[in-house]
Design a protein around this motif. Sequence first.
Motif, PDB file in Angstrom:
ATOM      1  N   LYS A   9     -10.158   4.760  -4.475  1.00 45.69           N
ATOM      2  CA  LYS A   9      -9.058   4.268  -3.642  1.00 45.69           C
ATOM      3  C   LYS A   9      -8.501   2.961  -4.190  1.00 45.69           C
ATOM      4  O   LYS A   9      -7.281   2.774  -4.310  1.00 45.69           O
ATOM      5  CB  LYS A   9      -9.547   4.085  -2.208  1.00 45.69           C
ATOM      6  N   HIS A  12      -6.580   3.459  -7.388  1.00 46.75           N
ATOM      7  CA  HIS A  12      -5.253   4.004  -7.110  1.00 46.75           C
ATOM      8  C   HIS A  12      -4.276   2.915  -6.685  1.00 46.75           C
ATOM      9  O   HIS A  12      -3.176   2.797  -7.243  1.00 46.75           O
ATOM     10  CB  HIS A  12      -5.347   5.073  -6.022  1.00 46.75           C
ATOM     11  N   TYR A  13      -4.674   2.098  -5.705  1.00 49.22           N
ATOM     12  CA  TYR A  13      -3.746   1.110  -5.159  1.00 49.22           C
ATOM     13  C   TYR A  13      -3.488  -0.039  -6.126  1.00 49.22           C
ATOM     14  O   TYR A  13      -2.358  -0.552  -6.200  1.00 49.22           O
ATOM     15  CB  TYR A  13      -4.252   0.583  -3.817  1.00 49.22           C
ATOM     16  N   LYS A  16      -1.223   1.392  -8.800  1.00 45.27           N
ATOM     17  CA  LYS A  16       0.136   1.564  -8.276  1.00 45.27           C
ATOM     18  C   LYS A  16       0.876   0.232  -8.205  1.00 45.27           C
ATOM     19  O   LYS A  16       2.058   0.137  -8.574  1.00 45.27           O
ATOM     20  CB  LYS A  16       0.084   2.209  -6.894  1.00 45.27           C
ATOM     21  N   ARG A 139      -3.524  -7.359   0.441  1.00 47.22           N
ATOM     22  CA  ARG A 139      -2.488  -7.042   1.426  1.00 47.22           C
ATOM     23  C   ARG A 139      -2.571  -7.922   2.662  1.00 47.22           C
ATOM     24  O   ARG A 139      -1.557  -8.458   3.145  1.00 47.22           O
ATOM     25  CB  ARG A 139      -2.593  -5.576   1.859  1.00 47.22           C
ATOM     26  N   TYR A 178      -1.662  -4.170  -2.662  1.00 47.19           N
ATOM     27  CA  TYR A 178      -1.665  -3.000  -1.774  1.00 47.19           C
ATOM     28  C   TYR A 178      -3.039  -2.737  -1.142  1.00 47.19           C
ATOM     29  O   TYR A 178      -3.187  -1.791  -0.367  1.00 47.19           O
ATOM     30  CB  TYR A 178      -1.254  -1.749  -2.551  1.00 47.19           C
ATOM     31  N   CYS A 179      -4.027  -3.557  -1.473  1.00 52.22           N
ATOM     32  CA  CYS A 179      -5.412  -3.270  -1.050  1.00 52.22           C
ATOM     33  C   CYS A 179      -5.733  -3.909   0.296  1.00 52.22           C
ATOM     34  O   CYS A 179      -5.440  -5.080   0.525  1.00 52.22           O
ATOM     35  CB  CYS A 179      -6.394  -3.769  -2.099  1.00 52.22           C
ATOM     36  N   SER A 228       0.315  -2.221   7.785  1.00 54.76           N
ATOM     37  CA  SER A 228       1.087  -1.590   6.714  1.00 54.76           C
ATOM     38  C   SER A 228       2.588  -1.739   6.955  1.00 54.76           C
ATOM     39  O   SER A 228       3.367  -1.884   6.009  1.00 54.76           O
ATOM     40  CB  SER A 228       0.716  -0.105   6.574  1.00 54.76           C
TER      41      SER A 228
END
Length: 279
Positions: A9, A12-13, A16, A139, A178-179, A228
């Motif tokens: 996970k 990925h973030y 990205k 984040r 983004y985490c 988010s």
Amino acid sequence: MKTSAIEKKLLHYIGKAIADYKMIRTKDRVMVCLSGGKDSYTMVRILNLLRKRSGHKFELFVFTLDQAQPGWNDEGMRAWLEQEKLPYLIFKEDTYSIVKEKIPEGKTYCSLCSRLRRGIIYRYAEEQGYNKVALGHHRDDMIRTLLMSIFYNGEIKSMPPKLLSDNKRHIVIRPLAYCQENDIIEYAKEQQFPIIPCNLCGAQENLMRQRIKVLIDDLAKENPKIPSNMLHALTSIKPSQLMDKKLWDFYALDAEQQVTQVSPVDEDIQWVEGEGFLA
């Protein structure tokens, strides 16, 4: 070793975020700032995994600043960095005494502490030719900073994922943009990072940031999408729906107005303090 679900996970973030904001490019020399906390350990490890997957297309160097805080012990950190086979420097400079001298007891040390730390980091990166400086803000740091800026400074601003410093000599990147902090906490436990606690401000209760954290966490219990949504708000600014005259020409709206009849106006209406509007 098999990649865990939480590591996938985070890969990925972070991947990205790097792609979305062009944080790291081929042949970049990236200086990663390792404070000894869960966030920066996570950033260092995941960036190193991504570097290996890229075929070593960019360089990583780990920089840690020992600020001479009481109880600082970097033995575990050194062992971990050796295990990861990462080049590093633990640089000692006593900013702790400066902060304690300048800031009254009970006040927040973070602002002065971070300014001093940032100056040392930038200077070393410039001297050694590192063109990117990576910081471990995630984040939740970014959305808390947004609310802090609104509530306490009267400004709408936060932490950008990629920033050119004022002197235009440093590009700062935040790969964890983004985490979620909860994922980082889980990953830090899984990896058993040798955390070094920050003893400078740990005893200061009721810090503004902690109060904001509690507020957002409480709201998220009612609506889990709130964090988010706040992050998305930072990527979806509507200048015409705000009040900043530097971003939107409110005067020009009159010229663009489409009407069938309008009475001519020769002069602007003026505001006189204490008397109200006068023609």
